[in-house]
Scaffold this motif. Structure first.
Motif, PDB file in Angstrom:
ATOM      1  N   UNK A  89      42.189  34.807  40.989  1.00 28.52           N
ATOM      2  CA  UNK A  89      41.330  36.077  41.375  1.00 28.52           C
ATOM      3  C   UNK A  89      42.137  36.949  42.464  1.00 28.52           C
ATOM      4  N   UNK A  90      43.019  36.292  43.292  1.00 28.23           N
ATOM      5  CA  UNK A  90      43.872  37.157  44.329  1.00 28.23           C
ATOM      6  C   UNK A  90      44.767  37.723  43.270  1.00 28.23           C
ATOM      7  N   UNK A  91      45.203  37.481  42.131  1.00 28.96           N
ATOM      8  CA  UNK A  91      46.439  37.978  41.540  1.00 28.96           C
ATOM      9  C   UNK A  91      45.783  39.175  40.550  1.00 28.96           C
ATOM     10  N   UNK A  92      44.613  38.777  40.156  1.00 33.88           N
ATOM     11  CA  UNK A  92      43.943  39.601  39.082  1.00 33.88           C
ATOM     12  C   UNK A  92      43.373  40.880  39.959  1.00 33.88           C
ATOM     13  N   UNK A  93      42.779  40.665  41.271  1.00 28.66           N
ATOM     14  CA  UNK A  93      42.427  41.784  42.148  1.00 28.66           C
ATOM     15  C   UNK A  93      43.455  43.024  42.213  1.00 28.66           C
ATOM     16  N   UNK A  94      44.619  42.523  42.230  1.00 28.53           N
ATOM     17  CA  UNK A  94      45.880  43.353  42.532  1.00 28.53           C
ATOM     18  C   UNK A  94      46.371  43.836  41.400  1.00 28.53           C
ATOM     19  N   UNK A  95      46.233  43.239  40.330  1.00 33.20           N
ATOM     20  CA  UNK A  95      47.065  43.810  39.165  1.00 33.20           C
ATOM     21  C   UNK A  95      46.190  44.013  37.786  1.00 33.20           C
ATOM     22  N   UNK A  96      44.777  44.142  37.932  1.00 33.79           N
ATOM     23  CA  UNK A  96      43.896  44.315  36.743  1.00 33.79           C
ATOM     24  C   UNK A  96      44.186  45.638  36.111  1.00 33.79           C
ATOM     25  N   UNK A  97      44.398  46.831  37.018  1.00 34.51           N
ATOM     26  CA  UNK A  97      44.488  48.149  36.321  1.00 34.51           C
ATOM     27  C   UNK A  97      45.721  48.203  35.731  1.00 34.51           C
ATOM     28  N   UNK A  98      46.828  47.567  36.044  1.00 33.35           N
ATOM     29  CA  UNK A  98      47.899  47.572  35.532  1.00 33.35           C
ATOM     30  C   UNK A  98      47.983  46.900  34.392  1.00 33.35           C
ATOM     31  N   UNK A  99      47.459  45.606  34.430  1.00 30.54           N
ATOM     32  CA  UNK A  99      47.248  44.904  33.045  1.00 30.54           C
ATOM     33  C   UNK A  99      46.539  45.575  32.094  1.00 30.54           C
ATOM     34  N   UNK A 100      45.677  46.256  32.302  1.00 29.25           N
ATOM     35  CA  UNK A 100      44.556  46.987  31.576  1.00 29.25           C
ATOM     36  C   UNK A 100      45.399  48.077  30.895  1.00 29.25           C
ATOM     37  N   UNK A 101      46.217  48.606  31.406  1.00 21.91           N
ATOM     38  CA  UNK A 101      47.264  49.669  30.671  1.00 21.91           C
ATOM     39  C   UNK A 101      48.319  49.125  30.011  1.00 21.91           C
ATOM     40  N   UNK A 102      48.377  47.938  30.142  1.00 18.37           N
ATOM     41  CA  UNK A 102      49.677  47.310  29.498  1.00 18.37           C
ATOM     42  C   UNK A 102      49.324  46.490  28.407  1.00 18.37           C
ATOM     43  N   UNK A 103      48.101  45.779  28.441  1.00 18.75           N
ATOM     44  CA  UNK A 103      47.763  44.860  27.340  1.00 18.75           C
ATOM     45  C   UNK A 103      46.425  45.055  26.629  1.00 18.75           C
ATOM     46  N   UNK A 104      46.168  44.434  25.563  1.00 17.08           N
ATOM     47  CA  UNK A 104      45.083  44.922  25.072  1.00 17.08           C
ATOM     48  C   UNK A 104      43.746  44.448  25.611  1.00 17.08           C
ATOM     49  N   UNK A 105      42.764  45.388  25.359  1.00 19.00           N
ATOM     50  CA  UNK A 105      41.462  45.309  25.974  1.00 19.00           C
ATOM     51  C   UNK A 105      40.407  44.903  24.891  1.00 19.00           C
ATOM     52  N   UNK A 106      39.124  44.742  25.396  1.00 22.28           N
ATOM     53  CA  UNK A 106      38.136  44.417  24.514  1.00 22.28           C
ATOM     54  C   UNK A 106      37.018  44.755  25.142  1.00 22.28           C
ATOM     55  N   UNK A 107      35.822  45.354  24.415  1.00 25.72           N
ATOM     56  CA  UNK A 107      34.523  45.424  25.144  1.00 25.72           C
ATOM     57  C   UNK A 107      33.560  44.313  24.363  1.00 25.72           C
ATOM     58  N   UNK A 108      32.707  43.997  25.057  1.00 27.46           N
ATOM     59  CA  UNK A 108      31.623  43.002  24.670  1.00 27.46           C
ATOM     60  C   UNK A 108      30.287  43.661  24.784  1.00 27.46           C
TER      61      UNK A 108
END
Length: 189
Positions: free
Chosen positions: A128-147
């Motif tokens: 959680x600590x890491x994802x709170x800081x990097x989610x926006x960067x990772x969403x731009x870099x890696x594949x996303x999906x909507x459920x």
């Protein structure tokens, strides 16, 4: 962007190999003596299973993320060894996803691939600590999906497993030249 049906995914995740999950948790969590399925209220707070441990240790909460197909077992360009991390639990209402929600009761997250029985067990709070800081960067870099649940839509990002684990390791390391536990830079000697 890929779209998934929430109800179909929920039915699948509830029908996974529960014995395999129980065996993993008993084998990997020190002092574990029993695994109990959580109730609905606990589930909404991030607990699928409780891991009972030797007294006087408190039970641990585990959130299980079941994936039907292990893309790491594929060959070629469709091969992917990633973890699905939820950005938004409700896109329209901007409710943060479980991976960013520090209020979750979860102690560990277990990803379990049904077709290969491969798994990854990660402590939730460092994730959680890491994802709170990097989610926006990772969403731009890696594949996303909507459920789509029919009532709300959630969004996740598929981050390579080694990237997530490396980020956790780097974030929780403390040493010369890095932030100390108190948030101050360590002084050079």
């Amino acid at each position: 962007m890929i779209r998934y049906d929430f109800r179909e995914r929920l039915r699948f995740s509830q029908g996974h190999d529960e014995r395999g999950v129980r065996a993993i948790l008993l084998n990997r969590i020190p002092s574990a003596v029993a695994i109990m399925r959580a109730n609905g209220t606990d589930d909404r707070n991030g607990t699928d299973y409780w891991v009972a441990r030797n007294d006087p240790l408190p039970a641990l909460s585990v959130d299980v993320k079941v994936r039907e197909e292990d893309f790491a077992a594929r060959s070629g360009p469709s091969r992917a060894d990633d973890l699905a991390l939820e950005i938004w639990s409700d896109l329209e209402r901007r409710v943060i996803g479980w991976t960013r929600d520090e209020r979750k009761r979860t102690d560990y997250v277990l990803w379990f691939w049904a077709d290969t029985a491969r798994f990854v067990l990660v402590p939730f709070h460092p994730l959680c600590h890491v994802f709170r800081r990097r989610w926006a960067e990772w969403a731009q870099t890696y594949r996303t999906a909507i459920q789509d649940s029919g009532t709300w839509r959630s969004e996740c990002v598929f981050v390579p497993r080694f990237v997530v684990l490396s980020a956790i390791t780097q974030s929780w390391a403390c040493g010369r030249g890095r932030d100390t536990l108190h948030g101050r830079k360590e002084m050079k000697r």
